[in-house]
Scaffold this motif. Structure first.
Motif, PDB file in Angstrom:
ATOM      1  N   ASN B  38       0.829  -1.209   0.000  1.00 20.65           N
ATOM      2  CA  ASN B  38       0.000   0.000   0.000  1.00 20.65           C
ATOM      3  C   ASN B  38       0.862   1.256   0.000  1.00 20.65           C
ATOM      4  O   ASN B  38       1.849   1.325   0.716  1.00 20.65           O
ATOM      5  N   GLY B  39       0.450   2.209  -0.840  1.00 21.46           N
ATOM      6  CA  GLY B  39       1.174   3.479  -0.871  1.00 21.46           C
ATOM      7  C   GLY B  39       2.494   3.414  -1.617  1.00 21.46           C
ATOM      8  O   GLY B  39       3.297   4.348  -1.580  1.00 21.46           O
ATOM      9  N   GLY B  41       2.986   3.554  -4.768  1.00 20.58           N
ATOM     10  CA  GLY B  41       3.027   4.472  -5.897  1.00 20.58           C
ATOM     11  C   GLY B  41       2.435   3.900  -7.179  1.00 20.58           C
ATOM     12  O   GLY B  41       2.600   4.471  -8.253  1.00 20.58           O
ATOM     13  N   LYS B  42       1.713   2.794  -7.057  1.00 18.33           N
ATOM     14  CA  LYS B  42       1.167   2.128  -8.252  1.00 18.33           C
ATOM     15  C   LYS B  42       0.139   3.022  -8.976  1.00 18.33           C
ATOM     16  O   LYS B  42       0.239   3.247 -10.187  1.00 18.33           O
ATOM     17  N   THR B  43      -0.831   3.520  -8.214  1.00 24.29           N
ATOM     18  CA  THR B  43      -1.850   4.376  -8.830  1.00 24.29           C
ATOM     19  C   THR B  43      -1.216   5.644  -9.393  1.00 24.29           C
ATOM     20  O   THR B  43      -1.624   6.144 -10.449  1.00 24.29           O
ATOM     21  N   THR B  44      -0.188   6.136  -8.702  1.00 21.88           N
ATOM     22  CA  THR B  44       0.502   7.335  -9.191  1.00 21.88           C
ATOM     23  C   THR B  44       1.105   7.080 -10.578  1.00 21.88           C
ATOM     24  O   THR B  44       1.077   7.967 -11.438  1.00 21.88           O
ATOM     25  N   TYR B  53      -1.385  13.535 -13.790  1.00 24.82           N
ATOM     26  CA  TYR B  53      -0.259  14.212 -13.152  1.00 24.82           C
ATOM     27  C   TYR B  53       0.816  14.445 -14.204  1.00 24.82           C
ATOM     28  O   TYR B  53       0.989  13.634 -15.109  1.00 24.82           O
ATOM     29  N   GLN B  85      -9.278   2.687  -9.237  1.00 23.82           N
ATOM     30  CA  GLN B  85      -9.255   1.846  -8.043  1.00 23.82           C
ATOM     31  C   GLN B  85     -10.581   1.971  -7.277  1.00 23.82           C
ATOM     32  O   GLN B  85     -11.198   0.980  -6.929  1.00 23.82           O
TER      33      GLN B  85
HETATM   34  N1  ATP Z   1      -2.195  14.031  -5.320  1.00 19.24           N
HETATM   35  C1  ATP Z   1      -1.349  13.639  -4.328  1.00 19.24           C
HETATM   36  N2  ATP Z   1      -0.873  14.542  -3.456  1.00 19.24           N
HETATM   37  C2  ATP Z   1      -0.045  14.169  -2.460  1.00 19.24           C
HETATM   38  N3  ATP Z   1       0.370  12.921  -2.274  1.00 19.24           N
HETATM   39  C3  ATP Z   1      -0.079  11.958  -3.118  1.00 19.24           C
HETATM   40  C4  ATP Z   1      -0.964  12.276  -4.183  1.00 19.24           C
HETATM   41  N4  ATP Z   1      -1.240  11.131  -4.874  1.00 19.24           N
HETATM   42  C5  ATP Z   1      -0.551  10.160  -4.236  1.00 19.24           C
HETATM   43  N5  ATP Z   1       0.151  10.640  -3.208  1.00 19.24           N
HETATM   44  C6  ATP Z   1       1.031   9.866  -2.312  1.00 19.24           C
HETATM   45  O1  ATP Z   1       1.863   9.073  -3.094  1.00 19.24           O
HETATM   46  C7  ATP Z   1       2.077   7.808  -2.503  1.00 19.24           C
HETATM   47  C8  ATP Z   1       1.700   6.706  -3.473  1.00 19.24           C
HETATM   48  O2  ATP Z   1       0.295   6.668  -3.596  1.00 19.24           O
HETATM   49  P1  ATP Z   1      -0.460   5.704  -4.600  1.00 19.24           P
HETATM   50  O3  ATP Z   1      -1.901   6.006  -4.529  1.00 19.24           O
HETATM   51  O4  ATP Z   1       0.174   5.747  -5.921  1.00 19.24           O
HETATM   52  O5  ATP Z   1      -0.189   4.288  -3.938  1.00 19.24           O
HETATM   53  P2  ATP Z   1      -0.697   2.853  -4.397  1.00 19.24           P
HETATM   54  O6  ATP Z   1       0.522   2.041  -4.648  1.00 19.24           O
HETATM   55  O7  ATP Z   1      -1.686   2.966  -5.486  1.00 19.24           O
HETATM   56  O8  ATP Z   1      -1.368   2.339  -3.056  1.00 19.24           O
HETATM   57  P3  ATP Z   1      -2.705   1.471  -2.836  1.00 19.24           P
HETATM   58  O9  ATP Z   1      -2.290   0.042  -2.934  1.00 19.24           O
HETATM   59  O10 ATP Z   1      -3.094   1.820  -1.459  1.00 19.24           O
HETATM   60  O11 ATP Z   1      -3.671   1.875  -3.852  1.00 19.24           O
HETATM   61  C9  ATP Z   1       1.263   7.786  -1.218  1.00 19.24           C
HETATM   62  O12 ATP Z   1       2.119   8.097  -0.147  1.00 19.24           O
HETATM   63  C10 ATP Z   1       0.264   8.897  -1.441  1.00 19.24           C
HETATM   64  O13 ATP Z   1      -0.104   9.473  -0.217  1.00 19.24           O
END
Ligand code: ATP
Ligand code: MG
Lengths: 322, 260
Positions: B38-39, B41-44, B53, B85
């Motif tokens: 979790n967190g 950065g996958k969704t990012t 972004y 998601q």
């Molecule tokens: N718009 C934003 N502004 C500030 N921080 C962000 C933003 N988008 C994502 N983050 C941060 O970037 C990091 C990665 O987030 P992301 O959503 O990509 O994780 P993930 O791998 O998709 O997690 P999950 O499995 O929970 O979906 C996290 O610490 C999140 O808080």
């Protein structure tokens, strides 16, 4: 073949009947001057409410700039006829164009703003228009413009209302209208579906503003006198109440809201304080008990006529075969 | 043919480095898994690919074109589609309209025909409606065509999101945790569905997923993100045995356990 066009024919017939009844009432002296004025106002309010609904209800932007767009239309139209001596149709074109340009000017910078902030920014725009107009001598300053040709009559009002509603209805029922709905529902997902959300947010502003401009031109050429102070926030507020009471996202609702509230204020003309109380109360009551408005998102469409038409058509056919 | 090239991609939010020097190459027809705690950065990564972004540094090339400065809707029209998601449907609109909106990336007409209902309005609208209904039929959603999207059961909402993404005519489909909230039975159906659409629509797919059965059953290649950095890449078997990956996931569990 006949069956296919029957609903449209029926709808046209209904409109023709409505037009004729009012026209006979006016020409035959059955309607007092007071009620004629209020019927015209009703038409202008329908245009205002339905165009505000396009921005606020269908596209989901919360604009409070409608009085400003209307003022731009009214004064531009009045300049064309009263100051330049050009014919009325040109006033309509110029008024709508000027208001549309104002729509772009307001629409573009406010794109980054959401909800409350957009409302405040557009409200500010409306006030700026009013104050600027009050300080331009060419349009009469605070005392406004006089001697605008009184060319607006029932046919002009009627046709303007019908065409405005038709235009908005066609737009909403098209792929472009669906794009606006998508922006309202979820702008992130809309972008991922290939919708250019910047374009559609501004487009909604432009169409809404142009129609508010039309309402302004009609208003100016009915009353013959216009003053900047008439286009204050109170006017926007009135229109907003019509939209909310009728239903954000229902065109039919805007018509119903405009008709209901114009009628109500006509009865309350003698006690203007009460009118404001009524509007405020209606807004609160509708927000608490029926936030979706009287009509929600329901519409009277050709399909409605199809249903009635189907019944009528069957009845007519039966008579013939008997 | 190389469809997607991500080069030294980084993204920071203020002081937080969400993505750090991320590289990715995807060939046409690939099905790549993207996993991580979790967190991580996958969704990012998806938000960067789709243009929601802008990268802090690095470049993305899609279908031979640099995505720098491109708006999300332009990227969609170049052939990239995604699901979210947390489901993002047009809730108050009909299921059919949800798909129709997506389809206008493929078929559309000007404003004048829209206002005046003159040709090609009718023809194009019929075309859009027919295609949307066909797509809904394929995904077993046709009977719900006129229901509000928000009234669909959860699993079908997920399905509608995929349907809608396909309506944009993508080459590359990004699926962000499509199995989230599904039971094993539904997850199994989803697995067949993804296999099937991949064949039918000749898709390249990147899949973010926590459900390992789905990742292992589908992907030929898996990438693992941790704290924004790529820590491993390989076949599902290689990934499962990679000590760095095990540590990342175990570390994650430790944190969870500690928090509880
Ligand atoms: N718009 C934003 N502004 C500030 N921080 C962000 C933003 N988008 C994502 N983050 C941060 O970037 C990091 C990665 O987030 P992301 O959503 O990509 O994780 P993930 O791998 O998709 O997690 P999950 O499995 O929970 O979906 C996290 O610490 C999140 O808080
Ligand atoms: Mg995520």
């Amino acid at each position: 073949m006949l069956k296919k066009y029957f609903p449209s024919i029926l709808a046209c017939l209904a409109l023709a009947v409505l037009f004729t009844i009012v026209q006979v009432g006016i020409s035959g002296g059955l309607l007092s001057g007071y009620w004629i004025t209020n019927i015209y106002l009703m038409g202008i309010n329908i245009i205002l409410a339905s165009s505000l609904n396009l921005i606020n209800g269908f596209t989901g932007e919360f604009s409070l700039g409608h009085a400003g767009f209307m003022a731009v239309g009214a004064f531009t139209g009045a300049i064309v006829t009263a100051n330049l001596g050009l014919p009325f149709p040109l006033a309509i074109i110029a008024g709508m164009l000027a208001a549309a340009i104002a729509g772009v000017i307001v629409g573009l910078p406010t794109l980054r703003l959401r909800g409350d902030y957009l409302a405040i920014a557009t409200l500010g725009f409306g006030e700026i228009v009013r104050v600027v107009l009050m300080n331009i001598d060419y349009v009469g300053g605070a005392s406004g413009m006089m001697g605008i040709p009184e060319v607006v009559n029932w046919p002009i009002i009627f046709i303007s209302v019908v065409l405005s509603l038709l235009l908005i209805r066609n737009f909403i029922g098209s792929s472009h209208g669906r794009a606006c709905l998508a922006v309202r529902e979820n702008d992130l997902a809309a972008q991922m579906m290939g919708v250019n959300i910047t374009y559609y947010k501004v487009l909604a502003f432009v169409i809404g503003a142009a129609l508010a401009g039309l309402a302004g031109v009609l208003y100016a050429h009915y009353y013959s006198i216009i003053q900047p102070k008439e286009f204050s926030f109170m006017l926007t507020f009135d229109v907003l109440v019509m939209v909310m009471v009728g239903g954000l996202g229902s065109l039919t609702g805007s018509v119903v809201g405009a008709v209901l509230l114009t009628t109500a204020s006509a009865f309350l003309q003698a006690i203007p304080e009460l009118r404001m109380v009524l509007y405020a109360l209606l807004l609160i009551v509708s927000a608490v008990f029926r936030p979706q408005g009287l009509l929600g998102e329901k519409e009277i469409t050709l399909r409605t006529f199809e249903r009635w038409g189907g019944v009528l058509y069957a009845a007519l056919n039966r008579k013939q075969t008997e | 043919m190389q469809l997607l090239t991500v080069n030294k991609l980084s993204k920071s939010f203020g002081g937080l480095v969400a993505i750090n020097n991320f590289n990715l190459r995807v060939e046409s027809g690939d099905l790549v898994g993207l996993i991580g705690p979790n967190g991580a950065g996958k969704t990012t990564v998806f938000n960067l690919l789709t243009g929601l972004y802008q990268p802090t540094t690095g470049s993305i090339t899609f279908d031979g074109r640099d995505l720098k400065g491109k708006h999300p809707h332009q990227i969609t029209r170049m052939g990239m589609a995604r699901t979210f998601q947390n489901i993002r449907l047009f809730g108050n609109l009909s299921v059919l309209d949800n798909v129709k909106i997506a389809y206008q990336a493929v078929v559309n007409y000007g404003l004048i025909p829209a206002f005046l209902r003159v040709p090609p309005f009718n023809r194009r609208e019929e075309e859009i409606e027919k295609a949307a209904l066909e797509l809904l039929e394929i995904f077993g959603l046709k009977e719900h065509a006129y229901d509000r999207a928000r009234n669909l059961p959860y699993g079908e909402q997920r399905c509608l999101e995929i349907t809608r993404a396909l309506a944009t005519g993508p080459k590359l489909l990004l699926l962000d945790e499509p199995a989230a909230g599904m039971n094993p039975q539904e997850t199994h159906e989803l697995l067949s569905l993804i296999k099937w659409i991949r064949e039918q629509f000749k898709l390249t797919i990147i899949l973010i997923e926590h459900d390992m059965s789905l990742v292992m059953g589908l992907c030929e290649r898996v990438l693992v993100l941790d704290y924004g950095s790529l820590i491993a890449e390989g076949t599902p078997q290689e990934i499962q045995q990679n000590p760095k990956v095990i540590e990342a996931y175990l570390g994650d569990e430790e944190v969870v356990a500690w928090e509880e």
